[in-house]
Structure formats: C-alpha cells, structure tokens
Design a protein around this motif. Structure first.
Motif: not given
Length: 519
Positions: A330-339
């Motif tokens: 089980q992993i957590n992945m943090t992503v960046e979004t650009f709106n």
C-alpha cells in the motif's frame, strides 16, 4: 488530407486508368503514342541522337558493370527490408484502425500525403528521366538500337522512357542485356549515394546549431498557461543547460513544481515558468493509479510507503523507487495539478507486479525479475515534453546517421515531419548563406536521395514488371555457364525458379499491405 481529398484522388486515378486501358488498342496503333499499363507514352524518333552524344562522353560500359553490382546489393537490401517489415508485422500486433492508408504505400506526390508536391514531383521526374536515359545510354554504348525516346504521363508528367529495339536486346548476350537492364536502377543508386554524401560531408559541416539545447517535438498541456510550444528549443532548464539537457528526464534534480526555462525560437530568447517533474500523460486502464483516481496531466511529487517518503525528481528516480517496493504494498502518491494555480493531492493505492502487467500486455517482453518490482500503470514523460537533442537532430536531418542504427529513421524523415525541414527547426541552425536557399538545397538533396534510393532498390526486386525481373532471369542464364549450375541450362528450371521467387516477393508485398488490416 481528409477522406474527401483521398476519394477525389482515387477517383481521378481510376478514371485515368480505365480510359487509357480502354483506349489502349487504338492508342498503340498511332505512330507517336503508346501505352504502358495505365501510363501514356508520347514517342519521338528525332531525339535519339542525344543518347549517342552522351554515350560518347560517358564511361557507359563501366557504369553498366558497376550497376550490375549495385542492383544485386540493392535487391538484397530491398528484400531484407521487406522481410524485416513482414516479421515485425507478425510479432507486433497493429490494431486495424492504425493500419496505414493504402495511399501511403504509393511514393507519388498528391497521392501520398508525406511527399511534398514541389520537392517530390521534381525529384520523381528527375529520377525517372535519368533512370530511362541510362537504359538507353548503355544500350547505345553496347551497340543496341534505340527505336524511340519520349515522355511518360500518368495524369501528370512522371518522367521519360527509352525504347531499345526489342529484337536486338533479346538477341544480345545475357551479360550485355543485364548491364543495360541494371543501368536504370544502378544510376538511381549512384545518384542517391552522391546526394547523401553531399548532405553529410558538405551541407552538415557548414551548418551548426546556434545552441546545444533540446528541441521540443511534442508538448502535453499540463497547464495551458505554462505549456512549452512545439518547435521551440529549450536552452536552459532551471540550473541545467547545454548538453546536460540531453539527459534531463533521467538526471534532473529539480524539485517537482514550477521551474524557469529559457526558450529559443531561432530569433530571440524568452523565459517561461513551466510545470516540472515526472508528468503523468496517460493512465493504463485497470491498473492501480487509474483505480485510485489519479488524474492525468499531473506531476508526481512523491511516493510514500512504510520505509518513508521519496521525492520523485526524474524518471530514473520513479523507476528505482518502485523497483524497491514489493508488489502488493500500500503506497501513497502525491501529485501536483496546475489549473491556474498549483495544488497537491495524495492518492492511496496498492501496487501490482510489473510481471503481471507484461504477462497480459506483452508476454514476449516479460522477465522473471519483474515479479519483485512494483507497477502502478502510468504513462510518463518529463514535464509533459517530448524532446530530442538538437545535436542529434542536426545529424539526423542531414543524413549523418544513414549508416548507423538510425537508417530507418533517416528514410522515415518525411513520416516524422522532418523533411522538408520545418522552418521552426531550420531557424535553430547557423548557415553559411541565406537560410532559405541553404535549406532549399538541403531539402532538394534529401528528396533526390529518397526518391532515387527507393526507386533503385525497388526496381532491383525480382518481379517481372520491374527491371529486377529481367536482371534475375539473365543472372540465372549466366550462372548456367558454370558446370555446377548446369541444371539452369534447362529453360523449364529457369522458369520455375524465376516465377517462384517472383511470386514469393509479390506475396511478401501483399502480406505487408494486407496483414495490418486482417490480423
């Protein structure tokens, strides 16, 4: 080119072909006109002296001998390329929807959308004219009568023809006849070689990139306001510049987020802030990332597991992190979004093994080591930018990689949109004189090479409708003079081999065209 254009072209071609074939009996009765399949031949008996004049000043016999060797090599190369293509089609499944349109198999301007009208037409006419002229020049040097010369039309002028006396040429020694037959494709290959040598050793050295950056071939709009336009050159990215940019996606240590880049359009430099890091450009259906709801067009910031949090600086970092995580973790992945503004969001998912993915998608590429490596199902690139080194691109468009593993890429420049060389790319190079004239010459040399090379090797194939058919038949007859090939003195044996090889090559061509549509 849309479907209406393709339909119109096909209609014109079919109409022309039907009319010429239907009228062929009447046309062939005339003195100055005849047909060659669906092509119209306009004959002249007054200009044959040109061939004699040229033959006197050229080593035509030597050209015939050299052409014999070139046709053998060209035929083997063409056959090898066809076999390679057929094997790839057998191994790699191409969806029917992605099969190339039939018009792309024809190397004709107006019909094939990748062939430019100007460069393509001029190069094709030149190649066909010189091809036919050298049949006649070598024939005259060998004392064979030429009945007529003229122009060849297939809707538009497509070249010329030379008509040696059929009785004399068939009565000639097979060695002589083979040289005459070989002269056409042979001169095409000689001209192709001259053009590529001029490109590589004359044109390429006198042009050079203004900067040693990376050329943007494709750009995904992770954020429309920050996207890097296609056709620009990145000359610096954060603190990275010069040749170090070539390995940007594997070695960058820029923290994911926004970074400053310097762009060059051939005239001026501009600075821009762009999303930076390992970009998710697509998600693989049914895989962990897609199930977790991870958005595409986002940047991976970090991945966390029981061992800690790992910032994902580049593509290699992502691979190394996932390779060390056991499948099923089980992993957590943090992503960046650009709106408009940058935002962070974390998604939880359970990884699967890379082995399980390949077992379903591409079993031939699977490896046992993949059983211990995690897979999340994202298609990635760096910062949403598809790029290539400007130095390697410079070498590619000038034919500098023709003798290496990029042989097919050099031939495929039109399909890659790199020939004629785009203006956005041409402006990124220094030239010794006016760039429009310089690249006009470079484009002309490439297209003369391209048309002549393909015309030469395709005509060398042992098919009855091509020069290679008669060449192959004469080669068998010549071989029969040796005791170990005396079985070829039997005309039936020659005929069986001739037709067997011809049918095999024809079926190979048909397989390449039909396979993507039915398999």
């Amino acid at each position: 080119m849309n479907y209406n254009d393709i339909f119109l072209i096909i209609l014109i071609v079919l109409s022309w072909s039907i009319i010429i074939i239907a009228l062929a009996p009447e046309i062939n009765k005339t003195k100055h006109f005849s047909t060659l399949g669906p092509a119209l031949m306009i004959k002249s008996t007054k200009n044959k002296g040109i061939l004699d004049a040229v033959a006197k000043h050229l080593p035509a016999k030597q050209i015939g001998k050299i052409s014999t060797i070139l046709v053998v090599l060209g035929g083997l190369l063409a056959f090898g390329m066809l076999m390679y293509e057929a094997i790839l089609l057998t191994i790699i499944h191409i969806p029917t929807s992605e099969a190339p349109p039939l018009n792309e198999y024809l190397a004709l301007p107006l019909i094939n959308p990748f062939i430019p009208l100007g460069y393509g037409t001029a190069s094709l006419v030149f190649a066909v004219v010189i091809h036919e002229m050298f049949h006649g020049i070598v024939a005259r040097k060998q004392g064979i009568k030429v009945n007529s010369v003229g122009g060849l039309f297939f809707i538009i002028p497509v070249g010329a023809f030379v008509e040696p006396d059929e009785k004399e040429i068939m009565a000639a020694d097979p060695v002589v006849r083979r040289r005459i037959v070989a002269a056409g494709p042979g001169i095409n290959l000689i001209i192709a070689a001259i053009c590529i040598v001029l490109l590589v050793f004359v044109m390429m050295p006198v042009s050079a990139p203004v900067h040693s950056g990376i050329y943007v071939e494709d750009s995904t709009a992770i954020d429309a306001g920050h996207a890097i336009p296609k056709g620009m050159e990145i000359i610096s990215y954060g603190n990275i510049s010069g040749k170090a940019l070539n390995s940007l996606e594997d070695t960058s240590m820029i923290t994911p987020g926004l970074a400053n880049v310097t762009l060059f359009n051939g005239k001026a430099e501009t600075n821009k802030s762009v999303p930076t890091g390992v970009a998710i450009v697509d998600l693989i259906s049914g895989c962990p990332a897609e199930k977790a709801g991870v958005p595409s067009d986002s940047i991976i910031y970090n991945i966390s597991d029981a061992a800690g949090s790992h910032i994902i600086y580049n593509v290699d970092t992502l691979g190394n992190v996932l390779d060390k995580i056991a499948p099923g973790t089980q992993i957590n992945m943090t992503v960046e979004t650009f709106n408009g503004t940058m935002a962070y969001k974390t998604y939880s998912m359970k990884t699967v093994s890379t082995y399980s993915y390949y077992a379903k998608d591409d079993p031939t590429a699977n490896k046992a080591v993949y059983k211990s490596e995690s897979f999340i199902g994202v298609e990635i690139d760096y910062s949403g930018v598809g790029y290539v080194s400007i130095d390697s691109l410079h070498s590619l468009v000038f034919g500098g990689q023709i003798a290496g593993p990029e042989f097919y890429e050099t031939l495929g420049l039109p399909l890659l949109g790199l020939s004629p060389i785009p203006g956005s790319l041409a402006h990124l190079f220094h030239t010794p004189f006016n760039s429009y004239i310089f690249f006009g010459i470079a484009n002309s040399l490439y297209w003369i090479f391209w048309i002549d090379f393909l015309l030469g090797i395709m005509n060398a194939l042992p098919l009855s409708i091509l020069d290679g058919g008669q060449f192959f038949k004469d080669t068998l007859t010549i071989a029969s003079r040796r005791e170990k090939f005396k079985f070829l003195r039997n005309e039936n044996n020659v005929r069986k081999i001739y037709y067997a090889i011809g049918i095999f090559v024809f079926m190979l061509l048909m397989y390449i065209i039909i396979a993507p549509r039915v398999i």
